[in-house]
Write a protein that holds these residues in place. Structure first.
Motif, PDB file in Angstrom:
ATOM      1  N   PHE A 158       2.730  22.606  46.593  1.00 24.79           N
ATOM      2  CA  PHE A 158       1.989  23.833  46.338  1.00 24.79           C
ATOM      3  C   PHE A 158       1.534  23.897  44.888  1.00 24.79           C
ATOM      4  CE2 PHE A 158       4.330  25.172  50.124  1.00 24.79           C
ATOM      5  CZ  PHE A 158       3.350  25.868  50.820  1.00 24.79           C
ATOM      6  N   LYS A 160       0.078  26.836  41.972  1.00 23.88           N
ATOM      7  CA  LYS A 160      -0.201  28.220  41.617  1.00 23.88           C
ATOM      8  C   LYS A 160      -1.470  28.233  40.786  1.00 23.88           C
ATOM      9  CE  LYS A 160       1.791  32.212  39.213  1.00 23.88           C
ATOM     10  NZ  LYS A 160       2.968  32.734  38.449  1.00 23.88           N
ATOM     11  N   ALA A 169       3.995  24.521  41.785  1.00 23.69           N
ATOM     12  CA  ALA A 169       4.716  25.682  42.316  1.00 23.69           C
ATOM     13  C   ALA A 169       5.619  25.251  43.458  1.00 23.69           C
ATOM     14  CB  ALA A 169       3.731  26.750  42.795  1.00 23.69           C
ATOM     15  N   ASP A 173       8.492  30.646  44.763  1.00 21.07           N
ATOM     16  CA  ASP A 173       7.651  31.433  43.852  1.00 21.07           C
ATOM     17  C   ASP A 173       6.935  32.575  44.566  1.00 21.07           C
ATOM     18  OD1 ASP A 173       8.309  29.816  41.722  1.00 21.07           O
ATOM     19  OD2 ASP A 173       6.555  28.510  41.949  1.00 21.07           O
ATOM     20  N   CYS A 198      -3.694  33.083  45.267  1.00 17.93           N
ATOM     21  CA  CYS A 198      -2.654  32.896  44.250  1.00 17.93           C
ATOM     22  C   CYS A 198      -2.000  31.526  44.323  1.00 17.93           C
ATOM     23  CB  CYS A 198      -1.587  33.978  44.397  1.00 17.93           C
ATOM     24  SG  CYS A 198      -2.221  35.665  44.278  1.00 17.93           S
ATOM     25  N   PHE A 199      -1.768  31.017  45.537  1.00 13.66           N
ATOM     26  CA  PHE A 199      -1.159  29.708  45.743  1.00 13.66           C
ATOM     27  C   PHE A 199      -1.906  28.983  46.854  1.00 13.66           C
ATOM     28  CE2 PHE A 199       2.127  32.596  44.294  1.00 13.66           C
ATOM     29  CZ  PHE A 199       2.866  31.867  43.365  1.00 13.66           C
TER      30      PHE A 199
END
Length: 281
Positions: A158, A160, A169, A173, A198-199
């Motif tokens: 992932f 961020k 990330a 999180d 956001c992610f």
């Protein structure tokens, strides 16, 4: 004589004032109505999304849970007519709605131009979109995703997204934050979300914007790359060829880099072997 004239004048004057009041009141009502109409055009009209203004297959996730898809396909006008295509699409919609509910899906628009057909359909929810298109698709909270069988593990890479940069990330999180929503999709397409991304999972990500991602086989969102430019203020990155090796990285947070590998035969092919996770709020 003077008193009668005065009284008569007063009566006429009062009647005229009442008439003027009625005229002004009616006029103000018309003005207010015009203002409302004008505001409606500029405020409400400007907020509407034109789903035809895209040059690739696109899936729009709406705030109310509905899904809108814009599909672009080649169309041989020598073999088929627009009426035949419209009849075919209408038949599919009618059949599905009879079996699953009248508001399950509907056509928003269909146009043909230069041997290309652009079809915009609206679906009641993600489940309907998944069933109709045969594409794995989920929209909901992280908790709902877990219940549906989607696990957020360390095996999934992932990133961020922060100020135009991709930072490494981990699921923890975002997993415990109830404010986040999740889209999971297995398709090479563009996905537009009703909020701020956001992610994202890094596999098959070709391009990322504030509220959209473009999914493409062979792409990879690298989180430890060197800086690259942007195409616009809303995009976080632009497509480049080749990967940046670890020996070229100084470490720390890097901006978004895209490593494409081999180009797929079809830019917007729907087939994909990778689940893409989009976390937004």
């Amino acid at each position: 004589m003077r008193k009668e004239t005065t009284k008569k004048r007063k009566r006429i004057s009062k009647a005229e004032r009442e008439r003027m009041k009625l005229i002004l009141t009616g006029g103000m009502a018309i003005i207010v109505l015009l203002v409302i109409i004008i505001l409606g055009v500029f405020v409400f009209g400007s907020c509407g999304t034109d789903y035809t203004k895209t040059d690739m297959n696109t899936v729009y996730v709406l705030k109310d849970g509905k899904i809108v898809s814009t599909d672009l396909e080649t169309f041989d006008e020598k073999k088929y007519s627009q009426e035949e295509l419209e009849s075919y699409v209408a038949g599919i919609i009618d059949t599905y709605n009879k079996e699953n509910g009248e508001d399950s899906m509907k056509q928003k628009s269909l146009s043909i131009e230069e041997n290309a057909a652009k079809l915009v359909l609206e679906y009641a929810n993600a489940d309907v979109y998944e069933a109709v298109n045969g594409i794995e698709f989920f929209v909901g909270s992280v908790e709902e995703a877990n219940k549906a069988g989607y696990t957020f593990t360390e095996e999934i890479n992932f990133a961020k997204l922060v100020d135009g940069k991709a930072v490494a990330a981990v699921p923890s999180d975002f997993a415990d934050n109830a404010d986040y929503k999740v889209i999971v999709i297995k398709s090479n397409t563009k996905v537009v979300v009703p909020g701020e991304i956001c992610f994202v999972s890094t596999g098959n990500i070709a391009k990322v914007g504030d509220d959209y991602v473009v999914i493409k086989d062979g792409s990879e969102l690298l989180i430890e790359g060197s800086s690259i430019g942007t195409e616009s203020g809303t995009e976080l990155g632009t497509e480049i060829e080749g990967a940046v090796g670890e020996d070229e990285v100084e470490g720390g947070d890097g901006e978004i880099i895209f490593d494409f590998g081999d180009e797929p035969e079809k830019e917007t092919a729907s087939d994909s072997e990778v689940l893409t996770y989009i976390i937004y709020k």
